[in-house]
Design a protein around this motif. Structure first.
Motif, PDB file in Angstrom:
ATOM      1  N   SER A   1      -3.308  -3.083  -3.404  1.00 24.57           N
ATOM      2  CA  SER A   1      -3.958  -4.396  -3.394  1.00 24.57           C
ATOM      3  C   SER A   1      -5.442  -4.309  -3.727  1.00 24.57           C
ATOM      4  N   GLY A   2      -5.786  -3.410  -4.640  1.00 23.53           N
ATOM      5  CA  GLY A   2      -7.167  -3.315  -5.107  1.00 23.53           C
ATOM      6  C   GLY A   2      -8.095  -2.459  -4.275  1.00 23.53           C
ATOM      7  N   LEU A   3      -7.585  -1.837  -3.213  1.00 26.68           N
ATOM      8  CA  LEU A   3      -8.414  -0.974  -2.375  1.00 26.68           C
ATOM      9  C   LEU A   3      -7.844   0.432  -2.343  1.00 26.68           C
ATOM     10  N   ASP A   4      -8.723   1.413  -2.333  1.00 27.26           N
ATOM     11  CA  ASP A   4      -8.338   2.808  -2.134  1.00 27.26           C
ATOM     12  C   ASP A   4      -9.040   3.288  -0.876  1.00 27.26           C
ATOM     13  N   GLY A   5      -8.362   4.164  -0.139  1.00 26.62           N
ATOM     14  CA  GLY A   5      -8.959   4.628   1.096  1.00 26.62           C
ATOM     15  C   GLY A   5      -8.653   6.080   1.372  1.00 26.62           C
ATOM     16  N   ARG A   6      -9.443   6.631   2.253  1.00 27.09           N
ATOM     17  CA  ARG A   6      -9.267   8.016   2.688  1.00 27.09           C
ATOM     18  C   ARG A   6      -9.595   8.077   4.176  1.00 27.09           C
ATOM     19  N   MET A   7      -8.688   8.635   4.949  1.00 27.51           N
ATOM     20  CA  MET A   7      -8.915   8.780   6.385  1.00 27.51           C
ATOM     21  C   MET A   7      -8.781  10.247   6.747  1.00 27.51           C
ATOM     22  N   GLU A   8      -9.826  10.772   7.381  1.00 28.08           N
ATOM     23  CA  GLU A   8      -9.816  12.151   7.841  1.00 28.08           C
ATOM     24  C   GLU A   8      -9.807  12.152   9.358  1.00 28.08           C
ATOM     25  N   VAL A   9      -8.876  12.901   9.917  1.00 30.42           N
ATOM     26  CA  VAL A   9      -8.760  13.042  11.363  1.00 30.42           C
ATOM     27  C   VAL A   9      -9.012  14.507  11.677  1.00 30.42           C
ATOM     28  N   GLU A  10      -9.977  14.756  12.548  1.00 34.83           N
ATOM     29  CA  GLU A  10     -10.334  16.132  12.899  1.00 34.83           C
ATOM     30  C   GLU A  10     -10.289  16.295  14.410  1.00 34.83           C
ATOM     31  N   LEU A  11      -9.762  17.416  14.849  1.00 37.17           N
ATOM     32  CA  LEU A  11      -9.706  17.740  16.268  1.00 37.17           C
ATOM     33  C   LEU A  11     -10.555  18.968  16.536  1.00 37.17           C
TER      34      LEU A  11
ATOM     35  N   ALA B   1       0.853  -1.184   0.000  1.00 38.51           N
ATOM     36  CA  ALA B   1       0.000   0.000   0.000  1.00 38.51           C
ATOM     37  C   ALA B   1       0.889   1.234   0.000  1.00 38.51           C
ATOM     38  N   ARG B   2       0.339   2.306  -0.501  1.00 36.35           N
ATOM     39  CA  ARG B   2       1.017   3.603  -0.465  1.00 36.35           C
ATOM     40  C   ARG B   2       0.063   4.590   0.179  1.00 36.35           C
ATOM     41  N   LEU B   3       0.554   5.267   1.224  1.00 38.80           N
ATOM     42  CA  LEU B   3      -0.221   6.279   1.916  1.00 38.80           C
ATOM     43  C   LEU B   3       0.375   7.647   1.624  1.00 38.80           C
ATOM     44  N   VAL B   4      -0.492   8.638   1.456  1.00 35.73           N
ATOM     45  CA  VAL B   4      -0.068  10.001   1.143  1.00 35.73           C
ATOM     46  C   VAL B   4      -0.759  10.954   2.114  1.00 35.73           C
ATOM     47  N   LEU B   5       0.025  11.838   2.711  1.00 38.92           N
ATOM     48  CA  LEU B   5      -0.539  12.879   3.555  1.00 38.92           C
ATOM     49  C   LEU B   5      -1.117  13.937   2.622  1.00 38.92           C
ATOM     50  N   ALA B   6      -2.432  13.875   2.403  1.00 40.23           N
ATOM     51  CA  ALA B   6      -3.082  14.725   1.405  1.00 40.23           C
ATOM     52  C   ALA B   6      -3.364  16.126   1.921  1.00 40.23           C
ATOM     53  N   ASP B   7      -3.686  16.245   3.207  1.00 34.07           N
ATOM     54  CA  ASP B   7      -3.992  17.551   3.786  1.00 34.07           C
ATOM     55  C   ASP B   7      -3.437  17.576   5.195  1.00 34.07           C
ATOM     56  N   TYR B   8      -2.793  18.670   5.541  1.00 34.47           N
ATOM     57  CA  TYR B   8      -2.185  18.815   6.862  1.00 34.47           C
ATOM     58  C   TYR B   8      -2.519  20.203   7.370  1.00 34.47           C
ATOM     59  N   SER B   9      -3.444  20.264   8.304  1.00 35.00           N
ATOM     60  CA  SER B   9      -3.863  21.537   8.884  1.00 35.00           C
ATOM     61  C   SER B   9      -3.473  21.539  10.351  1.00 35.00           C
TER      62      SER B   9
ATOM     63  N   VAL C   1      -3.081  21.808  14.098  1.00 38.41           N
ATOM     64  CA  VAL C   1      -3.994  21.932  15.231  1.00 38.41           C
ATOM     65  C   VAL C   1      -5.406  21.421  14.931  1.00 38.41           C
ATOM     66  N   THR C   2      -5.881  21.432  13.694  1.00 35.40           N
ATOM     67  CA  THR C   2      -7.257  21.010  13.451  1.00 35.40           C
ATOM     68  C   THR C   2      -7.386  19.623  12.842  1.00 35.40           C
ATOM     69  N   GLY C   3      -6.380  19.131  12.145  1.00 35.87           N
ATOM     70  CA  GLY C   3      -6.504  17.786  11.591  1.00 35.87           C
ATOM     71  C   GLY C   3      -5.660  17.526  10.382  1.00 35.87           C
ATOM     72  N   MET C   4      -5.907  16.357   9.785  1.00 35.42           N
ATOM     73  CA  MET C   4      -5.166  15.940   8.602  1.00 35.42           C
ATOM     74  C   MET C   4      -5.982  14.906   7.833  1.00 35.42           C
ATOM     75  N   THR C   5      -5.599  14.717   6.575  1.00 32.48           N
ATOM     76  CA  THR C   5      -6.225  13.718   5.729  1.00 32.48           C
ATOM     77  C   THR C   5      -5.131  12.868   5.106  1.00 32.48           C
ATOM     78  N   ILE C   6      -5.331  11.564   5.164  1.00 32.48           N
ATOM     79  CA  ILE C   6      -4.387  10.631   4.567  1.00 32.48           C
ATOM     80  C   ILE C   6      -5.158   9.812   3.541  1.00 32.48           C
ATOM     81  N   THR C   7      -4.639   9.748   2.315  1.00 39.86           N
ATOM     82  CA  THR C   7      -5.241   8.922   1.280  1.00 39.86           C
ATOM     83  C   THR C   7      -4.263   7.805   0.956  1.00 39.86           C
ATOM     84  N   GLY C   8      -4.773   6.762   0.363  1.00 43.57           N
ATOM     85  CA  GLY C   8      -3.877   5.669   0.022  1.00 43.57           C
ATOM     86  C   GLY C   8      -4.573   4.616  -0.790  1.00 43.57           C
ATOM     87  N   GLY C   9      -3.760   3.692  -1.241  1.00 42.18           N
ATOM     88  CA  GLY C   9      -4.300   2.602  -2.024  1.00 42.18           C
ATOM     89  C   GLY C   9      -3.280   1.501  -2.181  1.00 42.18           C
TER      90      GLY C   9
END
Length: 155
Positions: A85-95, A65-73, A75-83
């Motif tokens: 083995s046939g799956l793509d994902g997106r994880m958003e972390v908010e504070l 898999a390859r993960l990419v830090l797509a958004d980095y804000s 104090v408020t959060g970040m978004t990591i995208t990746g894909g």
């Protein structure tokens, strides 16, 4: 397939963000779980973009898999995208600061299939949706508890 969870942490928002954006600690944690990690980029300047190439065993097969830090804000959060083995994902972390000493950590994870193999894997995950939701929330609560304990010990 989506997973959502919220946890409250007894610590200021800036401290919580510092803990969740400690990428080197997360890499060490992955290595302890037998996940091979190769990082590209400087964790001291994550806003310039970080990527991680992962190699791990899942359901009896080696996966990549390859993960990419797509958004980095800061104090408020970040978004990591990746894909991989046939799956793509997106994880958003908010504070969100609930008070000067209390922070809400919200995590949203979405997985989508990009190949037929990924569709089969995602379908098998959907069959275990209740168990996976429960494990996701338990893991998030455990992570929040560890983060809170770590912040209290350094205070």
């Amino acid at each position: 397939m989506e997973f959502k969870g919220n946890e409250d942490i007894e610590a200021p928002i800036a401290d919580v963000f510092g803990a969740i954006s400690d990428f080197e600690m997360m890499e060490r944690s992955a290595l302890r779980r037998s996940i091979e990690v190769q990082r590209t980029g400087d964790p001291a300047h994550p806003e310039a973009g970080l990527t991680w190439d992962l190699n791990f065993a899942f359901r009896g097969k080696q996966r990549q898999a390859r993960l990419v830090l797509a958004d980095y804000s800061p104090v408020t959060g970040m978004t990591i995208t990746g894909g991989g083995s046939g799956l793509d994902g997106r994880m958003e972390v908010e504070l969100v600061a609930l008070s000067p000493q209390r922070t809400r950590l919200s995590v949203w994870l979405k997985l989508e299939a990009s190949t037929l193999t990924g569709r089969l894997l995602l379908q098998s995950l959907k069959l275990a949706r209740n168990n996976l939701n429960r494990r996701f929330k338990l893991r998030l609560a455990d992570y929040a508890g560890l983060t809170e304990a770590r912040l209290k010990s350094t205070a």
